[in-house]
Motif scaffolding. Structure first.
Motif, PDB file in Angstrom:
ATOM      1  N   ASN A 184     -14.610   8.155  -3.417  1.00 12.00           N
ATOM      2  CA  ASN A 184     -14.630   6.752  -3.883  1.00 12.00           C
ATOM      3  C   ASN A 184     -13.320   6.233  -4.535  1.00 12.00           C
ATOM      4  O   ASN A 184     -12.802   5.509  -4.241  1.00 12.00           O
ATOM      5  N   ASN A 185     -12.863   7.135  -5.549  1.00  6.70           N
ATOM      6  CA  ASN A 185     -11.876   6.826  -6.387  1.00  6.70           C
ATOM      7  C   ASN A 185     -10.629   6.914  -5.461  1.00  6.70           C
ATOM      8  O   ASN A 185      -9.701   5.895  -5.427  1.00  6.70           O
ATOM      9  N   TYR A 186     -10.465   8.000  -4.761  1.00  4.49           N
ATOM     10  CA  TYR A 186      -9.144   8.286  -3.877  1.00  4.49           C
ATOM     11  C   TYR A 186      -9.039   6.936  -2.695  1.00  4.49           C
ATOM     12  O   TYR A 186      -7.966   6.536  -2.525  1.00  4.49           O
ATOM     13  N   VAL A 187     -10.258   6.454  -2.181  1.00  3.80           N
ATOM     14  CA  VAL A 187     -10.026   5.296  -1.306  1.00  3.80           C
ATOM     15  C   VAL A 187      -9.686   4.287  -1.954  1.00  3.80           C
ATOM     16  O   VAL A 187      -8.898   3.360  -1.386  1.00  3.80           O
ATOM     17  N   LYS A 188     -10.219   3.800  -3.065  1.00  3.96           N
ATOM     18  CA  LYS A 188      -9.850   2.765  -3.850  1.00  3.96           C
ATOM     19  C   LYS A 188      -8.259   2.906  -4.161  1.00  3.96           C
ATOM     20  O   LYS A 188      -7.518   1.919  -4.056  1.00  3.96           O
ATOM     21  N   MET A 189      -7.728   4.174  -4.566  1.00  3.76           N
ATOM     22  CA  MET A 189      -6.304   4.285  -4.636  1.00  3.76           C
ATOM     23  C   MET A 189      -5.629   3.958  -3.390  1.00  3.76           C
ATOM     24  O   MET A 189      -4.502   3.078  -3.651  1.00  3.76           O
ATOM     25  N   VAL A 190      -5.947   4.189  -2.303  1.00  4.33           N
ATOM     26  CA  VAL A 190      -5.335   3.968  -0.949  1.00  4.33           C
ATOM     27  C   VAL A 190      -5.278   2.463  -0.895  1.00  4.33           C
ATOM     28  O   VAL A 190      -4.467   1.955  -0.294  1.00  4.33           O
ATOM     29  N   GLU A 191      -6.431   1.932  -0.965  1.00  6.06           N
ATOM     30  CA  GLU A 191      -6.545   0.627  -0.741  1.00  6.06           C
ATOM     31  C   GLU A 191      -5.549  -0.283  -1.694  1.00  6.06           C
ATOM     32  O   GLU A 191      -4.901  -0.968  -1.296  1.00  6.06           O
ATOM     33  N   ARG A 192      -5.475  -0.096  -2.865  1.00  9.22           N
ATOM     34  CA  ARG A 192      -4.293  -0.393  -3.698  1.00  9.22           C
ATOM     35  C   ARG A 192      -3.029  -0.343  -3.081  1.00  9.22           C
ATOM     36  O   ARG A 192      -2.278  -1.033  -3.087  1.00  9.22           O
TER      37      ARG A 192
END
Length: 271
Positions: A184-192
């Motif tokens: 979840n955290n990695y996906v949110k980093m990529v989204e940003r």
């Protein structure tokens, strides 16, 4: 100027690779280096004549870029990787027939080994892919491995170049909360990151019930993907290993072009 290196062996798969290389090179204003790897006793004369004839036939498609070629001798995978390194290429493109046709294509038989050796991202394409369709949809699977985000920069480059939408695919390979939270955290980093780059994206999370490769391919086919971006090293879980290495599975199974990116840690250890 940037350079795109293309493996060529007169197979239809490698001819498609040249077509795609021209498309990419025109959009990125990169020169193209076509590489033919010959056998020791093979006569260079006929090879040069046919390559030059083919290059002349596509010269009208070049938009202010150069299409050059070089003939090397030795192991195809090693020679392609060496040329990509010498040229400091932005991309290496290799066409393949897929497993059923690799007997007819020297480069096809060496596609996975090329991915293993190449210091630059490798784009593997199959001859049965629909090249009349624009590169609109790029699938980027994200797992809990440390290196999983390193492919995002390359995927973003393609998205900017072609105006594509990136489909982020968060892959849950475990029921452990720490692993799921990492995904979840990695996906949110990529989204940003994609927000900052103003690149269009959609996000989906899936449980990996059988195999990482199959889950990724099922989703890619569902969204009619034109490209799948992966790392050559993937999360080490039983679900992703029982059919072999992730990258090798993807290259063997996917009829969609696959962009492979090697982790920086692996490349650093080889320098």
């Amino acid at each position: 100027m940037n350079r795109v290196v293309v493996g060529f062996d007169f197979s239809s798969g490698s001819a498609y690779a040249v077509d795609l290389a021209i498309n990419i090179a025109n959009r990125t204003q990169s020169d193209i280096r076509l590489v033919y790897v010959k056998e020791k006793k093979e006569d260079e004369g006929p090879i040069r004549a046919e390559i030059e004839q083919r290059n002349a036939g596509v010269a009208h498609l070049l938009e202010g870029i150069k299409l050059e070629y070089v003939i090397r001798e030795g192991n195809p995978a090693e020679q392609l990787a060496a040329q990509a390194k010498e040229d400091n290429a932005m991309l290496l493109i290799v066409g393949t027939h897929g497993m059923s046709g690799m007997k007819r294509s020297v480069l096809g038989r060496n596609s996975y080994r090329t991915v293993e050796l190449s210091p630059v991202p490798v784009l593997i394409i199959r001859e049965d892919f629909n090249f009349n369709k624009a590169l609109e949809t790029i699938v980027v699977p994200i797992d809990s491995s440390d290196d999983t985000r390193q492919k995002v920069g390359q995927a973003a480059m393609f998205a900017r170049t072609f105006g594509s939408t990136i489909h982020l695919l968060g892959l849950y390979t475990s029921t452990f909360e720490d692993i799921r939270r990492t995904v979840n955290n990695y996906v949110k980093m990529v989204e940003r990151y994609l927000d900052e780059k103003e690149i269009s994206y959609e996000t989906k999370y899936l449980e990996v019930e059988k195999n990482v490769t199959l889950t990724t391919l099922e989703y890619a086919n569902e969204v009619k993907a034109d490209l799948i971006a992966i790392m050559t090293e993937q999360e080490k879980s039983l679900s992703s290993l029982f059919l072999g290495t992730y990258a090798q599975q993807m290259i063997n199974e996917s009829n969609i072009p696959v962009l492979t990116v090697r982790p920086r840690s692996v490349l650093a250890n080889q320098d």
